[in-house]
Design a protein around this motif. Sequence first.
Motif, PDB file in Angstrom:
ATOM      1  N   ASP A  56       0.831  -1.207   0.000  1.00  0.00           N
ATOM      2  CA  ASP A  56       0.000   0.000   0.000  1.00  0.00           C
ATOM      3  C   ASP A  56       0.868   1.261   0.000  1.00  0.00           C
ATOM      4  O   ASP A  56       0.627   2.203   0.745  1.00  0.00           O
TER       5      ASP A  56
ATOM      6  N   THR B  53       6.594  -3.259  12.649  1.00  0.00           N
ATOM      7  CA  THR B  53       5.362  -2.475  12.789  1.00  0.00           C
ATOM      8  C   THR B  53       5.525  -1.298  13.737  1.00  0.00           C
ATOM      9  O   THR B  53       4.544  -0.626  14.059  1.00  0.00           O
TER      10      THR B  53
ATOM     11  N   ASP C 145       0.690   2.806  11.724  1.00  0.00           N
ATOM     12  CA  ASP C 145      -0.611   2.971  12.368  1.00  0.00           C
ATOM     13  C   ASP C 145      -1.324   1.617  12.396  1.00  0.00           C
ATOM     14  O   ASP C 145      -0.839   0.612  11.843  1.00  0.00           O
ATOM     15  N   LEU C 146      -2.461   1.580  13.067  1.00  0.00           N
ATOM     16  CA  LEU C 146      -3.152   0.308  13.304  1.00  0.00           C
ATOM     17  C   LEU C 146      -3.508  -0.402  12.002  1.00  0.00           C
ATOM     18  O   LEU C 146      -3.306  -1.615  11.860  1.00  0.00           O
ATOM     19  N   LYS C 147      -4.004   0.354  11.032  1.00  0.00           N
ATOM     20  CA  LYS C 147      -4.388  -0.235   9.747  1.00  0.00           C
ATOM     21  C   LYS C 147      -3.193  -0.911   9.089  1.00  0.00           C
ATOM     22  O   LYS C 147      -3.277  -2.065   8.639  1.00  0.00           O
ATOM     23  N   HIS C 148      -2.077  -0.212   9.041  1.00  0.00           N
ATOM     24  CA  HIS C 148      -0.923  -0.749   8.321  1.00  0.00           C
ATOM     25  C   HIS C 148      -0.174  -1.815   9.121  1.00  0.00           C
ATOM     26  O   HIS C 148       0.506  -2.659   8.530  1.00  0.00           O
TER      27      HIS C 148
ATOM     28  N   HIS D   5      -1.734  -4.202  10.737  1.00  0.00           N
ATOM     29  CA  HIS D   5      -2.454  -5.432  10.383  1.00  0.00           C
ATOM     30  C   HIS D   5      -2.269  -5.767   8.905  1.00  0.00           C
ATOM     31  O   HIS D   5      -2.179  -6.947   8.539  1.00  0.00           O
ATOM     32  N   HIS D   6      -2.200  -4.754   8.053  1.00  0.00           N
ATOM     33  CA  HIS D   6      -1.962  -5.008   6.626  1.00  0.00           C
ATOM     34  C   HIS D   6      -0.617  -5.694   6.427  1.00  0.00           C
ATOM     35  O   HIS D   6      -0.513  -6.693   5.693  1.00  0.00           O
TER      36      HIS D   6
END
Length: 254
Positions: A124, A167, A171-174, A176-177
């Motif tokens: 991403d 990590t 941020d939280l989204k990335h 987990h991504h």
Amino acid sequence: MIEAENIVYSIGGERILANIYATFQPGKITAILGPNGAGKSTLLKCLTGALTPDNGSVFLDGKNLWDYSLDALSRMRAVLSQSAPVNFPFTAHEIVTMGRNPYSFDKTDAWNSEIADDALALVDAWHLRDRSFPTLSGGEQQRVQFARVIAQIWERDEAYLFLDEPTSALDLKHQHHLLDLVQRLCREKRLTVVIVMHDLNLAYHCTDNCYFIKEGWIRGGGASRELINKDVISEIFDLAPEYAAMRFGGELSE
């Protein structure tokens, strides 16, 4: 498979790692967990060959790590360090393309550039392609560096992937991504993944196996969902059992 046998490492007479035995399996994500200063990153560096232990050996597929040439190692394993400062105004795409350096003589520039683009898209970060790397945020830089190590082992199955706090800036989204992507690549390509982590909840949910290290010693090793529990956390991190249960008990096994 990676096998560490009796790894000992010292700095200035202070022992950092003491008689480490550990095994890391293909198709599995194995976390190295423990307090600050426990020796996690040092162990990872010994496994990659960045550090030479005072004693002991590391074997990749049954062959001593030091019997591989640097060229061979660069094609079979990739390493994401905690920090990789870049002060020159390389673009994100140029940074990722550096992961293709081991193949610069047997792959075309166009081929390597295409893989770099694909790796950026996978994490991403394709929209950052032409941005100057030093101008990116910490999390954006971490994603670009992750794309670089993925590009390095792009064509190879059963490669080795070493990740040191991948990590930490995300941020939280990335978070987990990235970990979802690591899980998928691990399954599809039978990667042997070794990952240093601080977040025990992420380790519990996203890794297969784990080792805890405390004061340079391995404290157990096994399935993450069995070993990461309030009693072990209490011992390793010197927490009162009731605090460990309160902090982690809703997520972790008893």
